[in-house]
Write an enzyme that holds these catalytic residues in place. Structure first.
Site, PDB file in Angstrom:
ATOM      1  N   CYS A   1      -6.820   7.291   4.711  1.00  0.00           N
ATOM      2  CA  CYS A   1      -6.190   7.655   5.987  1.00  0.00           C
ATOM      3  C   CYS A   1      -6.463   9.126   6.308  1.00  0.00           C
ATOM      4  O   CYS A   1      -6.211  10.004   5.490  1.00  0.00           O
ATOM      5  CB  CYS A   1      -4.686   7.405   5.930  1.00  0.00           C
ATOM      6  SG  CYS A   1      -3.868   7.887   7.463  1.00  0.00           S
TER       7      CYS A   1
ATOM      8  N   GLN B   1       0.831  -1.199   0.000  1.00  0.00           N
ATOM      9  CA  GLN B   1       0.000   0.000   0.000  1.00  0.00           C
ATOM     10  C   GLN B   1       0.869   1.254   0.000  1.00  0.00           C
ATOM     11  O   GLN B   1       1.775   1.397   0.822  1.00  0.00           O
ATOM     12  CB  GLN B   1      -0.937   0.063   1.196  1.00  0.00           C
ATOM     13  CG  GLN B   1      -1.902   1.245   1.001  1.00  0.00           C
ATOM     14  CD  GLN B   1      -2.792   1.520   2.180  1.00  0.00           C
ATOM     15  OE1 GLN B   1      -2.324   1.763   3.283  1.00  0.00           O
ATOM     16  NE2 GLN B   1      -4.099   1.506   1.935  1.00  0.00           N
TER      17      GLN B   1
HETATM   18  C1  LIG Z   1      -3.482   0.283  13.905  1.00  0.00           C
HETATM   19  C2  LIG Z   1      -4.155   0.563  12.575  1.00  0.00           C
HETATM   20  C3  LIG Z   1      -3.408   1.076  11.535  1.00  0.00           C
HETATM   21  C4  LIG Z   1      -4.013   1.318  10.279  1.00  0.00           C
HETATM   22  N1  LIG Z   1      -3.223   1.723   9.234  1.00  0.00           N
HETATM   23  C5  LIG Z   1      -3.768   1.801   7.994  1.00  0.00           C
HETATM   24  C6  LIG Z   1      -2.962   2.028   6.842  1.00  0.00           C
HETATM   25  O1  LIG Z   1      -1.733   2.101   6.913  1.00  0.00           O
HETATM   26  N2  LIG Z   1      -3.594   2.132   5.640  1.00  0.00           N
HETATM   27  C7  LIG Z   1      -4.948   2.006   5.503  1.00  0.00           C
HETATM   28  O2  LIG Z   1      -5.468   2.085   4.393  1.00  0.00           O
HETATM   29  N3  LIG Z   1      -5.726   1.768   6.574  1.00  0.00           N
HETATM   30  C8  LIG Z   1      -5.175   1.643   7.800  1.00  0.00           C
HETATM   31  N4  LIG Z   1      -5.959   1.325   8.866  1.00  0.00           N
HETATM   32  C9  LIG Z   1      -7.396   1.104   8.657  1.00  0.00           C
HETATM   33  C10 LIG Z   1      -7.677  -0.373   8.346  1.00  0.00           C
HETATM   34  O3  LIG Z   1      -7.029  -0.766   7.158  1.00  0.00           O
HETATM   35  C11 LIG Z   1      -9.194  -0.604   8.196  1.00  0.00           C
HETATM   36  O4  LIG Z   1      -9.674   0.168   7.119  1.00  0.00           O
HETATM   37  C12 LIG Z   1      -9.974  -0.217   9.457  1.00  0.00           C
HETATM   38  O5  LIG Z   1      -9.333  -0.688  10.632  1.00  0.00           O
HETATM   39  C13 LIG Z   1     -11.407  -0.750   9.391  1.00  0.00           C
HETATM   40  O6  LIG Z   1     -11.408  -2.155   9.286  1.00  0.00           O
HETATM   41  P1  LIG Z   1     -11.694  -3.088  10.591  1.00  0.00           P
HETATM   42  O7  LIG Z   1     -12.972  -2.569  11.222  1.00  0.00           O
HETATM   43  O8  LIG Z   1     -11.826  -4.475  10.051  1.00  0.00           O
HETATM   44  O9  LIG Z   1     -10.543  -2.895  11.521  1.00  0.00           O
HETATM   45  C14 LIG Z   1      -5.398   1.074  10.107  1.00  0.00           C
HETATM   46  C15 LIG Z   1      -6.134   0.553  11.170  1.00  0.00           C
HETATM   47  C16 LIG Z   1      -5.529   0.295  12.391  1.00  0.00           C
HETATM   48  C17 LIG Z   1      -6.351  -0.307  13.513  1.00  0.00           C
END
Ligand SMILES: Cc1cc2nc3c(=O)[nH]c(=O)nc-3n(C[C@H](O)[C@H](O)[C@H](O)COP(=O)(O)O)c2cc1C
Length: 332
Positions: free
Chosen positions: A95, A65
């Site tokens: 983000c 990514q």
């Molecule tokens: C610790 C952490 C770091 C994240 N870093 C990124 C990232 O680098 N790029 C991105 O697109 N989303 C990032 N996200 C978002 C996740 O990819 C995802 O979209 C979000 O957590 C929702 O999905 P979930 O409910 O299954 O966790 C991050 C989420 C968390 C918890």
């Protein structure tokens, strides 16, 4: 273009999905498409590239990514990703952090669909790899019907291979990135309408998927699902991905067997100078609810970052875990 299965993806997560985490997750599922943390174009072009982009051959299929907004730089980075052997390159349009906003990339690009289209077109023209985008349904006061549709049309025209949609808005002012993953309400219906309106586009739904049964249910209406926090915090759930979603045997019959399979990797990494904690911090949630889990976690929390901690430290922690069978897979 190489065909990638995107039915089940593990989300990009900064400071979480590093190469150790990805190797560990791959032990739990052969079939998931795994994403790296976001890496900015600046870091790829001017940073310690071989350290930032290093990955183990076992991680495949793995997507890199990128964060950025300059089509030329993104194209350059896509070429570098291809040279490093990644299977897909993904652009982050989701983000909301201040740092990312200052760089004018991430979620704020939801307001600039034409620029995102230019970025994807430049990346797609530069490589044979599939180029995907990960976005939100909108930002701030945007109407998600219009904003997501405009972004989708722009990237579809540019040749995007898949669109991952985190099914909630990002609010760019007043909420931290963490709050932006919980406070704006989830709107799965918006993502399903998007898929219905763009039947030829591969649409992957993300946000709030708590277990593999929920993933399976979403798959009736979208092409793929992406799991983030549940995959990281409760990685034992990943053992159910291959049997439940792909009709294939799980890689290991139990979380403990998967953890034992991590030992040769730990030994290899320690020999290269990696600290034990750098690997084992990703494993702490593997035994949630299993007898001995608390002692396992406590042992690693107190011992794994000590100077000289080694594979035997991990073995001692594992010995606290009672042997547990594949019932856990059925409960995922
Ligand atoms: C610790 C952490 C770091 C994240 N870093 C990124 C990232 O680098 N790029 C991105 O697109 N989303 C990032 N996200 C978002 C996740 O990819 C995802 O979209 C979000 O957590 C929702 O999905 P979930 O409910 O299954 O966790 C991050 C989420 C968390 C918890």
């Amino acid at each position: 273009m190489k065909e990638l299965a995107r039915k089940f993806c593990i989300a990009p997560m900064m400071e979480w999905t590093d190469r150790h985490c990805r190797f560990f997750h791959r032990l739990l599922t052969r079939r998931a498409l795994i994403y790296t943390e976001m890496i900015t174009t600046g870091a790829v072009l001017h940073g310690d590239r071989s350290r930032l982009l290093a990955h183990d051959p076992a991680e495949h299929p793995v997507a890199l990514q990128l964060g950025g907004c300059d089509p030329r730089q993104l194209a350059q980075c896509a070429r570098i990703a291809e040279d490093f052997g990644y299977d897909e390159v993904n652009l982050n349009i989701g983000c909301p952090s201040d740092r990312v906003q200052e760089g004018r990339f991430g979620a704020c690009l939801m307001a600039e669909p034409a620029l995102v289209g230019d970025c994807v077109a430049a990346m797609a023209a530069a490589v044979k790899l599939p180029v995907s985008v990960k976005c939100r349904i909108g930002i701030d006061n945007q109407d998600p019907e219009e904003a997501l549709e405009a972004l989708t049309c722009a990237v579809e025209r540019a040749g995007v291979a898949a669109l991952v949609v985190h099914a909630r808005k990002a609010w760019l002012h007043g909420l931290s990135p963490r709050e932006n993953r919980g406070i704006p309400p989830l709107d799965y219906a918006r993502v399903c309408r998007l898929k219905a309106a763009h039947p030829d586009l591969c649409v992957v739904l993300n946000g709030g998927i708590a277990n593999i049964d929920q993933a399976l249910a979403h798959l009736e209406r979208v092409d793929g699902v992406m799991m983030g926090r549940a995959a990281y915090q409760e990685p034992w759930r990943l053992l159910a991905v291959d049997p439940v979603l792909f009709g294939e045997p799980a890689r290991f019959a139990s979380p403990k067997a998967a953890a034992e399979a991590l030992i040769p990797y730990i030994e290899r990494e320690l020999a290269r100078g990696t600290r034990l904690h750098a690997v084992t911090r990703h494993v702490l949630g593997l035994f949630r609810g299993v007898p001995g889990a608390r002692a396992f976690r406590r042992h690693l929390a107190t011992q794994a970052s000590k100077q000289g901690a080694g594979a035997s430290t991990f073995r001692v922690a594992l010995a606290f875990i009672e042997d547990f069978d594949a019932r856990i897979v059925a409960a995922a």
